[in-house]
Design a protein around this motif. Structure first.
Motif, PDB file in Angstrom:
ATOM      1  N   LYS A 152       1.037  -1.213  -0.003  1.00 19.91           N
ATOM      2  CA  LYS A 152       0.060   0.028   0.126  1.00 19.91           C
ATOM      3  C   LYS A 152       1.083   1.331  -0.067  1.00 19.91           C
ATOM      4  CE  LYS A 152      -2.068  -1.553   3.707  1.00 19.91           C
ATOM      5  NZ  LYS A 152      -1.620  -3.360   3.455  1.00 19.91           N
ATOM      6  N   PRO A 153       0.311   2.373  -0.357  1.00 15.88           N
ATOM      7  CA  PRO A 153      -0.951   2.585  -0.826  1.00 15.88           C
ATOM      8  C   PRO A 153      -1.070   2.102  -2.396  1.00 15.88           C
ATOM      9  CG  PRO A 153       0.401   4.601  -1.342  1.00 15.88           C
ATOM     10  CD  PRO A 153       1.215   3.587  -0.418  1.00 15.88           C
ATOM     11  N   PRO A 154      -2.353   2.044  -2.977  1.00 19.46           N
ATOM     12  CA  PRO A 154      -2.404   1.465  -4.231  1.00 19.46           C
ATOM     13  C   PRO A 154      -1.840   2.294  -5.383  1.00 19.46           C
ATOM     14  CG  PRO A 154      -4.585   1.988  -3.060  1.00 19.46           C
ATOM     15  CD  PRO A 154      -3.565   2.085  -2.241  1.00 19.46           C
ATOM     16  N   GLY A 198       1.027   8.929  -8.695  1.00 17.73           N
ATOM     17  CA  GLY A 198       0.350   8.487 -10.186  1.00 17.73           C
ATOM     18  C   GLY A 198       0.571   7.327 -10.748  1.00 17.73           C
ATOM     19  N   ARG A 199       1.213   6.312  -9.733  1.00 15.59           N
ATOM     20  CA  ARG A 199       1.860   5.155 -10.350  1.00 15.59           C
ATOM     21  C   ARG A 199       1.097   3.931  -9.703  1.00 15.59           C
ATOM     22  NH1 ARG A 199       7.038   5.335 -12.562  1.00 15.59           N
ATOM     23  NH2 ARG A 199       8.227   7.499 -12.250  1.00 15.59           N
ATOM     24  N   ASP A 200       0.311   3.088 -10.311  1.00 18.10           N
ATOM     25  CA  ASP A 200      -0.479   1.914  -9.965  1.00 18.10           C
ATOM     26  C   ASP A 200       0.272   0.800  -9.691  1.00 18.10           C
ATOM     27  OD1 ASP A 200      -2.862   2.809 -12.659  1.00 18.10           O
ATOM     28  OD2 ASP A 200      -2.622   3.749 -10.737  1.00 18.10           O
ATOM     29  N   LEU A 226      -3.946  -7.354  -7.762  1.00 12.31           N
ATOM     30  CA  LEU A 226      -5.117  -7.188  -7.173  1.00 12.31           C
ATOM     31  C   LEU A 226      -6.340  -7.984  -7.496  1.00 12.31           C
ATOM     32  CD1 LEU A 226      -5.017  -3.384  -7.587  1.00 12.31           C
ATOM     33  CD2 LEU A 226      -4.225  -4.486  -5.799  1.00 12.31           C
ATOM     34  N   SER A 227      -6.132  -9.134  -8.305  1.00 13.01           N
ATOM     35  CA  SER A 227      -7.310  -9.705  -8.814  1.00 13.01           C
ATOM     36  C   SER A 227      -7.527 -11.065  -7.918  1.00 13.01           C
ATOM     37  CB  SER A 227      -6.656 -10.597 -10.265  1.00 13.01           C
ATOM     38  OG  SER A 227      -5.724 -11.633  -9.707  1.00 13.01           O
ATOM     39  N   GLY A 228      -6.782 -11.369  -7.001  1.00  9.67           N
ATOM     40  CA  GLY A 228      -7.008 -12.395  -6.065  1.00  9.67           C
ATOM     41  C   GLY A 228      -6.690 -13.530  -6.675  1.00  9.67           C
ATOM     42  N   HIS A 229      -6.414 -13.779  -7.979  1.00 11.67           N
ATOM     43  CA  HIS A 229      -6.390 -15.082  -8.856  1.00 11.67           C
ATOM     44  C   HIS A 229      -4.744 -15.708  -8.589  1.00 11.67           C
ATOM     45  CE1 HIS A 229      -6.255 -18.156 -11.906  1.00 11.67           C
ATOM     46  NE2 HIS A 229      -7.477 -17.632 -12.340  1.00 11.67           N
TER      47      HIS A 229
END
Ligand SMILES: Nc1cc(-c2cccs2)n[nH]1
Length: 250
Positions: free
Chosen positions: A194-196, A200-202, A208-211
């Motif tokens: 974190k942070p997400p 400006g960078r993701d 984040l998919s949980g897959h």
């Protein structure tokens, strides 16, 4: 495990009182004794070196202080129940220090480090103790330091973290870069927390998919990418079958 370090700069080993190694010492998982080589000199200048036979630049560390120091360290260790010592001699001309060697050394009950200064230690010292124990001449990299104390810090940390109970489960060394089997010997890929969004960078979407299968595959691909970029030599050594296994698990 017992560690002894004989050095002319005992203060250089202060970092062994903090962090991971310091905590392992406080918990009694590691017994570290640092000895000042000059305690075994008897002249006014506490001399530990002399000019090299055969001439040449620099000075060589003398036999007697090392012999007296190592005899004392060995007697003290045996007296307190330590057994099966191995001598670890940091030197640019030694066996490369790798995770594999760290694992090998972490299995020993007693390591005695002899970091040299100057041009090194009179060869007769290691010849003498090689009659009584394994002697490992170890290089931490293809560069020349002013002394072996920094190498002692590196080797000690890499070995201490492998000792049972030193790393909490959360910090398991199972997935270390270079740990055999972990990512089939590849380098670790990038990590995020974190942070997400930060400046400006993701975060990569997949994380984040949980897959879990897709996440594992992404991590493996990133590890391959980084290894290809920084350590192509490791690619040849890695075990492609481990990928198949991991693919099946994903
Ligand atoms: N890898 C490595 C070890 C060293 C030294 C050990 C002792 C003096 S210089 N330099 N580089």
């Amino acid at each position: 495990m017992r560690l002894d370090v004989v050095t002319i700069f005992p203060e250089y080993l202060e970092p062994l009182n903090v962090s991971l190694v310091g905590k392992a010492r406080a918990r009694g998982q590691l017994n570290v004794q640092v000895h000042d080589l000059r305690a075994w000199t008897y002249d006014r200048h506490n001399t530990v070196d002399d000019t090299p036979y055969g001439g040449g630049p620099g000075m060589v560390m003398k036999t007697d202080p090392w012999g007296d120091a190592l005899d004392t360290v060995l007697a003290d260790g045996y007296e307190t129940g330590a057994r099966e010592p191995a001598l670890i001699v940091p030197t640019p001309s030694g066996r490369p220090f790798t995770q594999e060697l760290a694992v090998e050394l972490a299995e020993r009950p007693w390591l005695i480090f002899t970091p040299a200064r100057y041009e090194g230690i009179d060869r007769r010292v290691t010849d003498e103790y090689a009659t009584r124990m394994p002697v490992h001449e170890v290089s931490i990299g293809d560069y020349v330091l002013a002394g072996g104390e920094a190498a002692v810090l590196v080797i000690t940390e890499a070995v201490a973290r492998l000792l049972p109970g030193v790393l909490g489960n959360a910090e398991s060394h199972r997935d270390d870069s270079f740990a055999p089997g972990a990512m089939a010997g590849l380098l670790e890929g990038p990590v995020y927390t974190k942070p997400p969004v930060w400046r400006g960078r993701d975060i990569p979407e997949v994380l984040l998919s949980g897959h879990h299968g897709k996440i594992a595959r992404w991590r493996r691909d990133e590890a391959l990418r980084r290894t290809t970029l920084n350590r192509p030599d490791l690619i040849e050594r890695c075990d492609p079958k481990a990928f198949d296994k991991k693919d099946r698990e994903m």
